[in-house]
Write an enzyme that holds these catalytic residues in place. Structure first.
Site, PDB file in Angstrom:
ATOM      1  N   TRP A  99       0.836  -1.195   0.000  1.00  0.00           N
ATOM      2  CA  TRP A  99       0.000   0.000   0.000  1.00  0.00           C
ATOM      3  C   TRP A  99       0.868   1.241   0.000  1.00  0.00           C
ATOM      4  CZ3 TRP A  99      -3.020   0.372   5.347  1.00  0.00           C
ATOM      5  CH2 TRP A  99      -2.144   0.104   6.401  1.00  0.00           C
ATOM      6  N   ASN A 100       0.232   2.366  -0.367  1.00  0.00           N
ATOM      7  CA  ASN A 100       0.937   3.635  -0.500  1.00  0.00           C
ATOM      8  C   ASN A 100       0.217   4.717   0.280  1.00  0.00           C
ATOM      9  OD1 ASN A 100       2.815   2.728  -2.644  1.00  0.00           O
ATOM     10  ND2 ASN A 100       0.952   2.602  -3.881  1.00  0.00           N
TER      11      ASN A 100
ATOM     12  N   HIS B 168      -7.246  20.001  -7.015  1.00  0.00           N
ATOM     13  CA  HIS B 168      -7.421  20.296  -8.437  1.00  0.00           C
ATOM     14  C   HIS B 168      -6.220  19.811  -9.242  1.00  0.00           C
ATOM     15  CE1 HIS B 168     -11.059  22.796  -7.684  1.00  0.00           C
ATOM     16  NE2 HIS B 168     -10.511  22.763  -6.483  1.00  0.00           N
TER      17      HIS B 168
ATOM     18  N   HIS C  53     -10.158  16.039 -12.419  1.00  0.00           N
ATOM     19  CA  HIS C  53     -10.761  16.423 -11.135  1.00  0.00           C
ATOM     20  C   HIS C  53     -12.086  17.136 -11.317  1.00  0.00           C
ATOM     21  CE1 HIS C  53      -8.686  20.242 -12.100  1.00  0.00           C
ATOM     22  NE2 HIS C  53      -9.655  20.807 -11.402  1.00  0.00           N
TER      23      HIS C  53
ATOM     24  N   ASP D 250     -14.688  20.199  -9.988  1.00  0.00           N
ATOM     25  CA  ASP D 250     -14.751  21.534  -9.374  1.00  0.00           C
ATOM     26  C   ASP D 250     -16.137  21.717  -8.750  1.00  0.00           C
ATOM     27  OD1 ASP D 250     -12.276  22.140 -10.507  1.00  0.00           O
ATOM     28  OD2 ASP D 250     -13.061  23.611 -11.928  1.00  0.00           O
TER      29      ASP D 250
ATOM     30  N   HIS E 198     -15.492  26.325  -4.936  1.00  0.00           N
ATOM     31  CA  HIS E 198     -14.160  26.597  -5.490  1.00  0.00           C
ATOM     32  C   HIS E 198     -14.020  28.072  -5.869  1.00  0.00           C
ATOM     33  CE1 HIS E 198     -10.449  26.146  -7.604  1.00  0.00           C
ATOM     34  NE2 HIS E 198     -10.948  26.081  -8.820  1.00  0.00           N
TER      35      HIS E 198
ATOM     36  N   HIS F  82     -15.438  29.675 -14.673  1.00  0.00           N
ATOM     37  CA  HIS F  82     -15.502  29.374 -13.235  1.00  0.00           C
ATOM     38  C   HIS F  82     -16.481  30.329 -12.558  1.00  0.00           C
ATOM     39  CE1 HIS F  82     -11.720  27.120 -13.859  1.00  0.00           C
ATOM     40  NE2 HIS F  82     -11.946  26.567 -12.692  1.00  0.00           N
TER      41      HIS F  82
HETATM   42 MN    MN Z   1     -10.293  22.869 -10.796  1.00  0.00          MN
END
Ligand code: MN
Length: 258
Positions: free
Chosen positions: A62-63, A70, A74, A76, A80, A209
């Site tokens: 495992w990590n 972002h 991804h 938003d 945001h 945005h």
């Molecule tokens: Mn973004």
């Protein structure tokens, strides 16, 4: 069992329906949105090994990882952006899960983006698309196909010059049309962010945005394989991590398509 769900499973099993992965690999090499240097930038994805069937954990691998919200493919959320900061259910943990499933309207501007890296989708193009494919329904994801994800060299993908990045996006009037007159879920793009590369110079800056998140709409960035989707008829499943108060998160985006 619901007949619709039964049929969904049958058609997934017999290949009538396909699942397309719209997600880019997430690694320390994943390209990042470059903001002007006076602002904080998103960190690269970081991963470190905890154990690998060894003395640190004899039977398991495992990590740990660290990432910006972002970074990579991804989601938003409305919180945001400053325009969405006071809206209800505006962070990833509070968005009703019903909104993580919706139909896709794929608008192909790849030919325009190949000629002009700064090409912006106009309201006229939306209307032309609607004449052919029908009105964009409320609750749809509008996916902007630019073929930008086929740029495998991060330098060509970000396409930064001395005056900032040059990548395609939406005209401000188009974002306003989609958010206010079509009531979409949001806009998904193949580029590193949902605004055009030069949008930091627009008024207001980053208008997609500003308008989308101010209207409670979402964004999906760094998508791929949009060329495998029909203009209509696919369903997108995009469910961000349930980060408390989170403004977005890396996620696996899939589409179910005939
Ligand atoms: Mn973004």
């Amino acid at each position: 069992m619901s007949q619709v769900l039964q049929q969904l499973l049958e058609e997934l099993a017999n290949g009538k329906l396909r699942v397309i992965d719209l997600t880019q690999p997430l690694s320390p090499q994943t390209p990042l949105l470059p903001l002007p240097p006076q602002f904080n930038n998103t960190p690269a994805f970081k991963i470190w090994e905890l154990s690998h069937y060894d003395e640190r954990g004899p039977a398991w691998y495992w990590n740990g990882f660290e990432t910006g919200e972002h970074t990579g493919t991804h989601f938003d959320a409305p919180i945001h952006w400053v325009s969405g900061k006071d809206l209800p259910d505006n962070s990833v943990d509070r968005i009703p899960p019903r909104k993580f499933v919706g139909p896709a309207c794929v608008i192909d501007i790849s030919a325009d983006a190949a000629v002009d890296a700064n090409y912006l989708l106009t309201p006229d193009r939306i209307r032309q698309w609607e004449e052919k494919h029908g009105r964009i329904p409320a609750g749809a994801w509008v996916l902007l196909r630019t073929d930008w994800s086929k740029r495998k060299d991060p330098k060509e993908y970000i396409n930064a010059k001395e005056n900032g990045p040059h990548t395609p996006g939406l005209a401000q009037a188009t974002s306003a049309l989609l958010a206010k007159e079509r009531d979409v879920l949001g806009v998904g793009v193949e580029t590193v962010g949902t605004d055009a590369g030069q949008a930091f110079t627009f008024d207001p800056p980053f208008p997609n945005h500003y308008l989308m998140h101010g209207s409670g709409k979402f964004g999906l960035a760094s998508l791929c394989n949009l060329d495998q989707l029909p203009p209509t008829g696919a369903v997108v499943i995009a469910a961000p991590l349930k980060i408390v108060g989170g403004s977005g998160s890396p996620l696996r985006v899939i589409a179910i398509t005939p």
